[in-house]
Design an enzyme around this catalytic site. Sequence first.
Site: not given
Length: 378
Positions: A156, A210, A216, A236, A263, A266, A270
């Site tokens: 990342d 999914c 989500c 977001c 957060c 979502c 799931c």
Amino acid sequence: MHRAPVVLERAADREAVPDDVWVELRRAARELGFSQIGVADVDLASAEPGLLAWLQQGLHGSMLYMERHGLRRARPAELVPGTVRVITARMDYLPRATSDGWQAIAFERLHRPTEATVSLYARGRDYHKVMRARLQKLADGLAERIGPFGHRVFTDSAPVLEVELASRSGLGWRGKHTLALSREAGSMFFLGEIYVDLALPLTPASEAHCGSCRACIDVCPTQAIVSERRLDARRCISYLTIEHDGPIPEEFRAPIGNRIYGCDDCQLVCPWNKYAQRASLPDFDARDAFDAPSLLQLWAWNEDEFLRRTEGSAIRRIGFERWRRNLAVALGNAWRETGDAALSRALSEAREAASALVREHVDWALAQRDTPALEPGS
């Protein structure tokens, strides 16, 4: 991070890596704390139109580095010339002491307005540091086995299409919330990559599972998932509390609730996260300060204590001012919900010494007592 030569060796100059080396590499990855590794090709051309459209629509918000990098995110061999394969890695991060029913427990906390909620991934040590070091060890071990090779390690930390590479290499598929999802591990894991000039055998891609589920999308407090697999970062809560460095738009302050860093909604909703795995490393064990803190406890920190408490944590990178901004919003929401005078007193006492950014949010927070309450998640 290991800095390989800018230009890696061409794969044509190398023989294919024997299968037994890949078996050894997977074993070494497990020993280093990775749950799974895969190998992806570098041709991500089919992902370029979606990336370009996302940028052109401005859905990346103020993350201007996304614009600067542009399509290099989808072109590994352009980012690191000579790259012909990408080793992808998954590392589970649920703290080892996570209780059964953790999703319900996390949702319940959102209904206790005076308690602070920190995203699960950030409660332990900074994953950038943990994964980068272990990815480098994995690369070093491979070099000992086959000899020196060109590589770059990423966690990342560069223009890399992590989820795209993960799905193409079999680590998971892109969920409707845009995160990587695995049938064996849900989505509670970090991703990392090693760009290499080795002709490693590719691992099979993942199929999406999914189905018709849109939990989500429906649960997002700010409706940031604007369509399947399309996120408007500007809405977001993770972006607003971490990446965004200015005032939080007023329309999103009440929906933030008591979320002060990130957060997880979502992911909490799931169904696949019933399979989420506990971390194998102690690095991601929750620090006491972030496991179950109250807003007033965190608001009482001065900058020195913030820096001390967040040493080695991903939270430190937002800085003390954004930390206070986020807390002020959460305190305002708690003041509206509870009418607890201790909250307004703490806000008022800190107002004069606050920066202009924080003071703006304190003033908003103090005005919330006369504002109708929102249901968490509404």
